[in-house]
Design a protein around this motif. Structure first.
Motif, PDB file in Angstrom:
ATOM      1  N   ASN A   2       0.880  -1.069  -0.031  1.00 30.65           N
ATOM      2  CA  ASN A   2      -0.187   0.089  -0.086  1.00 30.65           C
ATOM      3  C   ASN A   2       0.811   1.380  -0.014  1.00 30.65           C
ATOM      4  N   LEU A   3       2.133   0.912   0.080  1.00 34.53           N
ATOM      5  CA  LEU A   3       3.056   2.436  -0.049  1.00 34.53           C
ATOM      6  C   LEU A   3       4.339   1.954  -0.487  1.00 34.53           C
ATOM      7  N   LEU A   4       4.911   2.554  -1.402  1.00 37.61           N
ATOM      8  CA  LEU A   4       6.288   2.317  -2.040  1.00 37.61           C
ATOM      9  C   LEU A   4       7.288   2.899  -1.157  1.00 37.61           C
ATOM     10  N   LEU A   5       8.112   2.100  -0.503  1.00 44.55           N
ATOM     11  CA  LEU A   5       9.081   2.736   0.476  1.00 44.55           C
ATOM     12  C   LEU A   5      10.360   3.006  -0.422  1.00 44.55           C
ATOM     13  N   LEU A   6      10.812   4.029   0.150  1.00 40.64           N
ATOM     14  CA  LEU A   6      12.148   4.835  -0.761  1.00 40.64           C
ATOM     15  C   LEU A   6      13.241   4.554   0.178  1.00 40.64           C
ATOM     16  N   GLU A   7      14.396   3.982  -0.330  1.00 38.01           N
ATOM     17  CA  GLU A   7      15.782   3.977   0.099  1.00 38.01           C
ATOM     18  C   GLU A   7      16.581   5.202  -0.089  1.00 38.01           C
ATOM     19  N   GLU A   8      17.582   5.304   0.678  1.00 41.14           N
ATOM     20  CA  GLU A   8      18.431   6.514   0.121  1.00 41.14           C
ATOM     21  C   GLU A   8      19.022   6.284  -1.187  1.00 41.14           C
ATOM     22  N   ARG A  43       9.580   7.821   2.264  1.00 42.63           N
ATOM     23  CA  ARG A  43      10.935   7.789   2.394  1.00 42.63           C
ATOM     24  C   ARG A  43      11.347   6.979   3.893  1.00 42.63           C
ATOM     25  N   ILE A  44      12.085   6.024   3.925  1.00 36.93           N
ATOM     26  CA  ILE A  44      12.244   5.157   5.044  1.00 36.93           C
ATOM     27  C   ILE A  44      12.894   6.107   6.161  1.00 36.93           C
ATOM     28  N   GLY A  45      12.290   6.284   7.231  1.00 42.12           N
ATOM     29  CA  GLY A  45      12.760   7.047   8.103  1.00 42.12           C
ATOM     30  C   GLY A  45      12.520   8.501   8.122  1.00 42.12           C
ATOM     31  N   GLY A  46      11.627   8.894   7.196  1.00 44.18           N
ATOM     32  CA  GLY A  46      11.306  10.446   6.829  1.00 44.18           C
ATOM     33  C   GLY A  46       9.527  10.267   6.481  1.00 44.18           C
TER      34      GLY A  46
END
Length: 235
Positions: A2-8, A43-46
């Motif tokens: 349900n959400l595309l999580l983006l890595e740095e 954004r992972i962690g953001g």
């Protein structure tokens, strides 16, 4: 998902990402995305927000992202969890991430088999993989903290009281104990035992550290079921 999580490492600019892994496959096969489509991202962690598909090819996609939304609030909870059997551990990691648990302490117990601690599912990357699956389900971008404590007695006597301080300390355990409270607003430290439950010695130590035993009824629950049931009841 349900959400595309983006890595740095996905970012090629302040608001541009390129994807080429399972997230691309998901876009192609599940979302059936096309250029111009909008997707939910985080954004992972953001922050979280939306992304527009700028380019979509067989092996990669380029997206323009707008991150302007805070992730959902976490539960006011520290979960102390006797290490489940490896087959169940992956599902438990997904569950705690989905339900918004911010911190989990995995501990030993008399009924935890020694071999459980050797599982590759406790490797940092394996843990992270399952947590991300849970975050994707819940639309959250902040990973829970996972702490591993292999020695029960030193942890409970030396470190647990500081964790419990300022919280309502509870330990789930079948027996003649008060029912688990409902719909709490205060911070909670909750301990859940292994299949078969804590032994009396462990219950005594947990009680001395500030955790009062509570129960969910007469039924003996699997660990993953107990986690879900207790969290749903508490919050």
């Amino acid at each position: 998902m349900n959400l595309l999580l983006l890595e740095e490492a996905d970012f090629i600019g302040p608001d541009r990402v390129v994807l080429s892994d399972r997230r691309l496959t998901h876009m192609q096969e599940v979302h059936r995305s096309a250029v111009g489509d909008s997707l939910r991202v985080g954004r992972i962690g953001g922050l979280m927000g939306t992304a527009q598909v700028l380019r979509l090819e067989a092996r990669e996609a380029e997206l323009q992202v707008t991150l302007d939304q805070p992730p959902p609030a976490k539960l006011p909870l520290t979960l102390v969890l006797a290490l489940p059997r490896p087959k169940m551990l992956r599902r438990v990691f997904q569950t705690i991430a989905t339900m918004g648990v911010p911190r989990v302490v995995l501990v030993n117990s008399y009924r935890v088999e020694k071999s459980f601690w050797q599982t590759p599912f406790l490797e940092p990357e394996a843990i992270r993989e399952q947590l991300i699956l849970g975050l994707e389900q819940a639309r959250d971008s902040v990973l829970p903290e996972i702490v591993i404590e292999k020695r029960f007695k030193p942890f409970v006597e030396d470190r647990l009281p500081a964790i419990v301080d300022g919280t309502l300390g509870l330990v789930g355990h079948p027996g003649n104990y008060p029912p688990c409270p409902r719909a709490l607003a205060e911070p909670v430290t909750l301990a859940i035992g292994p299949e078969g439950g804590w032994i009396p010695y462990e219950i005594d130590l947990l009680a001395k550290a500030g955790l009062q035993p509570v129960q969910l009824g007469d039924r003996i629950l699997r660990v993953e079921t107990a986690v879900t049931a207790l969290l749903a009841r508490l919050f």
